[in-house]
Design an enzyme around this catalytic site. Structure first.
Site, PDB file in Angstrom:
ATOM      1  NE  ARG A   1      -3.221  -4.620  -2.916  1.00  0.00           N
ATOM      2  CZ  ARG A   1      -2.444  -4.008  -1.948  1.00  0.00           C
ATOM      3  NH1 ARG A   1      -2.323  -2.513  -2.091  1.00  0.00           N
ATOM      4  NH2 ARG A   1      -2.197  -4.126  -1.034  1.00  0.00           N
TER       5      ARG A   1
ATOM      6  CB  CYS B   1      -0.877   0.108   1.192  1.00  0.00           C
ATOM      7  SG  CYS B   1      -2.116  -1.411   1.275  1.00  0.00           S
TER       8      CYS B   1
END
Length: 178
Positions: A99, A22
């Site tokens: 995601r 991330c």
């Protein structure tokens, strides 16, 4: 989202702040934010972490990489937004698999959705290419073939009438590269 109506939006969710993949995505998106803006696209990010976690993470990203994140981060600790966009199963108790990227057009219509597993980061190059393809296809009322990139030729819409189907070459009605 109504504040962004009239503009393209990239809504990018991530599993959690302070994670390696991330963080790499946020650095990549922040470094390329100007490219999205030149294309009339705002970046919004979302995770289940709190506003305070977001702020601490953004600060540490700047300290660690020198990259400043200027796009908004949305906190979603209840998973309400993630569930509304289909990012997690309605019965999920956590967001470890969230995601996702959504390209949303100026009318507020989701035009592209990509999902990645938690251990693989998204491609900013592909997101920019897909945005350019959507914009070119809309602007020209044409199609963008596989591996299309800005400046490459587009394809005409297929002919859907009998004269077009029966009167041209065998594949011209559904695969015309002109």
């Amino acid at each position: 989202m109504s504040d962004y109506r009239g503009s393209w939006v990239l809504l990018a969710s991530h599993p959690g702040d302070f994670t390696p993949v991330c963080t790499s995505e946020f650095v990549a998106l922040a470094q390329r934010q100007a490219e999205f803006e030149r294309m009339g696209c705002h970046i919004l990010a979302l995770s289940v972490d709190s506003l305070f976690a977001h702020l601490a993470w953004i600060r540490l990203i700047k300290e660690a990489t020198g990259t400043e994140v200027h796009f908004p981060l949305i906190e979603d600790p209840t998973l309400e937004i993630a569930r509304a966009y289909g990012m997690v199963d309605a019965e999920a108790s956590d967001a470890s698999t969230v995601r996702a990227s959504f390209l949303i057009d100026p009318a507020g219509v989701i035009r592209l959705i990509t999902f990645y597993p938690a251990n693989v980061g998204r491609s900013v190059d592909e997101t920019l290419r897909a945005l350019a393809a959507l914009q070119a296809a809309d602007r020209e009322d044409r199609l963008c073939p596989a591996d299309w990139h800005p400046g490459a030729p587009t394809m005409p819409q297929p002919t859907m009438d009998n004269a077009g189907v029966l009167g041209s070459g065998l594949t011209d009605w559904f695969y015309n590269k002109n």
